[in-house]
Design a protein around this motif. Structure first.
Motif, PDB file in Angstrom:
ATOM      1  N   MET A   1     -25.141 -44.306 -90.844  1.00 53.07           N
ATOM      2  CA  MET A   1     -23.724 -44.107 -90.582  1.00 53.07           C
ATOM      3  C   MET A   1     -23.157 -43.252 -91.350  1.00 53.07           C
ATOM      4  O   MET A   1     -23.640 -42.844 -92.502  1.00 53.07           O
ATOM      5  CB  MET A   1     -23.110 -45.698 -90.879  1.00 53.07           C
ATOM      6  N   LYS A   2     -22.186 -42.541 -90.903  1.00 57.70           N
ATOM      7  CA  LYS A   2     -21.641 -41.383 -91.584  1.00 57.70           C
ATOM      8  C   LYS A   2     -20.645 -42.024 -92.762  1.00 57.70           C
ATOM      9  O   LYS A   2     -20.075 -43.013 -92.541  1.00 57.70           O
ATOM     10  CB  LYS A   2     -20.925 -40.557 -90.635  1.00 57.70           C
ATOM     11  N   ASP A   3     -20.306 -40.990 -93.684  1.00 59.10           N
ATOM     12  CA  ASP A   3     -19.444 -41.617 -94.692  1.00 59.10           C
ATOM     13  C   ASP A   3     -18.280 -40.393 -94.750  1.00 59.10           C
ATOM     14  O   ASP A   3     -18.281 -39.363 -95.033  1.00 59.10           O
ATOM     15  CB  ASP A   3     -19.960 -41.410 -96.080  1.00 59.10           C
ATOM     16  N   PHE A   4     -17.310 -40.995 -94.380  1.00 57.32           N
ATOM     17  CA  PHE A   4     -15.872 -40.216 -94.080  1.00 57.32           C
ATOM     18  C   PHE A   4     -14.874 -41.042 -94.525  1.00 57.32           C
ATOM     19  O   PHE A   4     -14.807 -42.390 -94.794  1.00 57.32           O
ATOM     20  CB  PHE A   4     -15.785 -39.827 -92.653  1.00 57.32           C
ATOM     21  N   PRO A   5     -13.579 -40.291 -94.750  1.00 58.15           N
ATOM     22  CA  PRO A   5     -12.465 -41.184 -95.415  1.00 58.15           C
ATOM     23  C   PRO A   5     -12.219 -42.252 -94.712  1.00 58.15           C
ATOM     24  O   PRO A   5     -12.043 -42.411 -93.613  1.00 58.15           O
ATOM     25  CB  PRO A   5     -11.364 -39.955 -95.469  1.00 58.15           C
ATOM     26  N   GLY A   6     -11.925 -43.500 -95.502  1.00 53.06           N
ATOM     27  CA  GLY A   6     -11.464 -44.532 -94.809  1.00 53.06           C
ATOM     28  C   GLY A   6     -12.638 -45.587 -94.681  1.00 53.06           C
ATOM     29  O   GLY A   6     -12.347 -46.583 -94.348  1.00 53.06           O
ATOM     30  N   THR A   7     -13.647 -44.931 -94.733  1.00 53.54           N
ATOM     31  CA  THR A   7     -14.978 -46.056 -94.703  1.00 53.54           C
ATOM     32  C   THR A   7     -14.895 -47.171 -95.869  1.00 53.54           C
ATOM     33  O   THR A   7     -14.481 -46.859 -96.822  1.00 53.54           O
ATOM     34  CB  THR A   7     -16.083 -45.319 -94.463  1.00 53.54           C
ATOM     35  N   PRO A   8     -15.572 -48.381 -95.728  1.00 56.79           N
ATOM     36  CA  PRO A   8     -15.626 -49.107 -96.968  1.00 56.79           C
ATOM     37  C   PRO A   8     -16.326 -48.546 -98.188  1.00 56.79           C
ATOM     38  O   PRO A   8     -17.457 -47.678 -98.249  1.00 56.79           O
ATOM     39  CB  PRO A   8     -16.537 -50.395 -96.136  1.00 56.79           C
ATOM     40  N   GLY A   9     -15.859 -48.546 -99.189  1.00 55.99           N
ATOM     41  CA  GLY A   9     -16.606 -48.175-100.461  1.00 55.99           C
ATOM     42  C   GLY A   9     -16.008 -46.774-100.637  1.00 55.99           C
ATOM     43  O   GLY A   9     -16.429 -45.968-101.756  1.00 55.99           O
ATOM     44  N   THR A  10     -15.109 -46.207-100.110  1.00 58.36           N
ATOM     45  CA  THR A  10     -14.402 -44.949-100.491  1.00 58.36           C
ATOM     46  C   THR A  10     -13.039 -45.129-101.019  1.00 58.36           C
ATOM     47  O   THR A  10     -12.442 -46.287-100.664  1.00 58.36           O
ATOM     48  CB  THR A  10     -14.229 -44.028 -99.261  1.00 58.36           C
ATOM     49  N   LEU A  11     -12.448 -44.255-101.763  1.00 59.04           N
ATOM     50  CA  LEU A  11     -11.283 -44.456-102.445  1.00 59.04           C
ATOM     51  C   LEU A  11     -10.161 -44.199-101.258  1.00 59.04           C
ATOM     52  O   LEU A  11      -8.997 -45.204-101.523  1.00 59.04           O
ATOM     53  CB  LEU A  11     -10.967 -43.075-103.154  1.00 59.04           C
ATOM     54  N   THR A  12     -10.280 -43.555-100.135  1.00 63.08           N
ATOM     55  CA  THR A  12      -9.169 -43.633 -99.150  1.00 63.08           C
ATOM     56  C   THR A  12      -9.176 -45.055 -98.487  1.00 63.08           C
ATOM     57  O   THR A  12      -8.216 -45.505 -98.079  1.00 63.08           O
ATOM     58  CB  THR A  12      -9.749 -42.534 -98.032  1.00 63.08           C
ATOM     59  N   GLY A  13     -10.408 -45.504 -98.291  1.00 65.43           N
ATOM     60  CA  GLY A  13     -10.400 -47.037 -97.866  1.00 65.43           C
ATOM     61  C   GLY A  13      -9.655 -48.052 -98.756  1.00 65.43           C
ATOM     62  O   GLY A  13      -9.127 -48.863 -97.938  1.00 65.43           O
TER      63      GLY A  13
END
Length: 152
Positions: A1-13
């Motif tokens: 799975m890709k890691d882009f803004p808003g995904t779980p575990g990101t600051l945006t998420g």
């Protein structure tokens, strides 16, 4: 799975989840500080829906914060599927509650001219506005989760 803004575990998420929780809590607070919200079923539904939204968002914000601190990634397909279902359910409930409350607010307080409460009318409008802001953030989050699941 890709890691882009808003995904779980990101600051945006994490920021999305915190904003969902804050807007939902603000909507509840604004509505609950009025003296006659319980006379309208739509307003009671709004409080119940925003309560569920606040709890769901707070729990997921805690998970995001944990993932950020531990530098873990929550891209397990089963976990992401749970996030997708939870986000879509709460988004649907939030939109329905905000729309019903907006309809009652416009009907009673603008169209019928029964807004003799003054400050209470502004609280109703503020609550509905915050509920829509909460829905915008949960809808954004749910689309990101669906995209993450599809990309996986």
């Amino acid at each position: 799975m890709k890691d882009f803004p808003g995904t779980p575990g990101t600051l945006t998420g994490l920021l999305l989840r915190i904003s969902q929780c804050v807007f939902a809590a603000g909507s509840i607070t604004s509505m609950a500080t009025t003296s006659s919200f319980f006379n309208f079923t739509a307003f009671c539904y709004l409080i119940a829906s925003m309560g569920l939204q606040a709890i769901w968002s707070f729990v997921l914000a805690l998970l995001d914060a944990y993932a950020l601190v531990r530098k873990k990634v929550f891209h397990n397909p089963v976990l992401v599927s749970l996030f997708v279902v939870g986000d879509w359910v709460t988004a649907t409930l939030s939109l329905a509650a905000a729309s019903a409350s907006a309809g009652i607010t416009i009907l009673y307080f603008s169209d019928l001219g029964r807004c003799n409460f003054g400050n209470e009318c502004q609280k109703y409008q503020m609550s509905v506005g915050l509920a829509y802001l909460s829905w915008v953030t949960i809808a954004t989050s749910s689309l990101i989760m669906l995209w993450l699941l599809a990309a996986g």
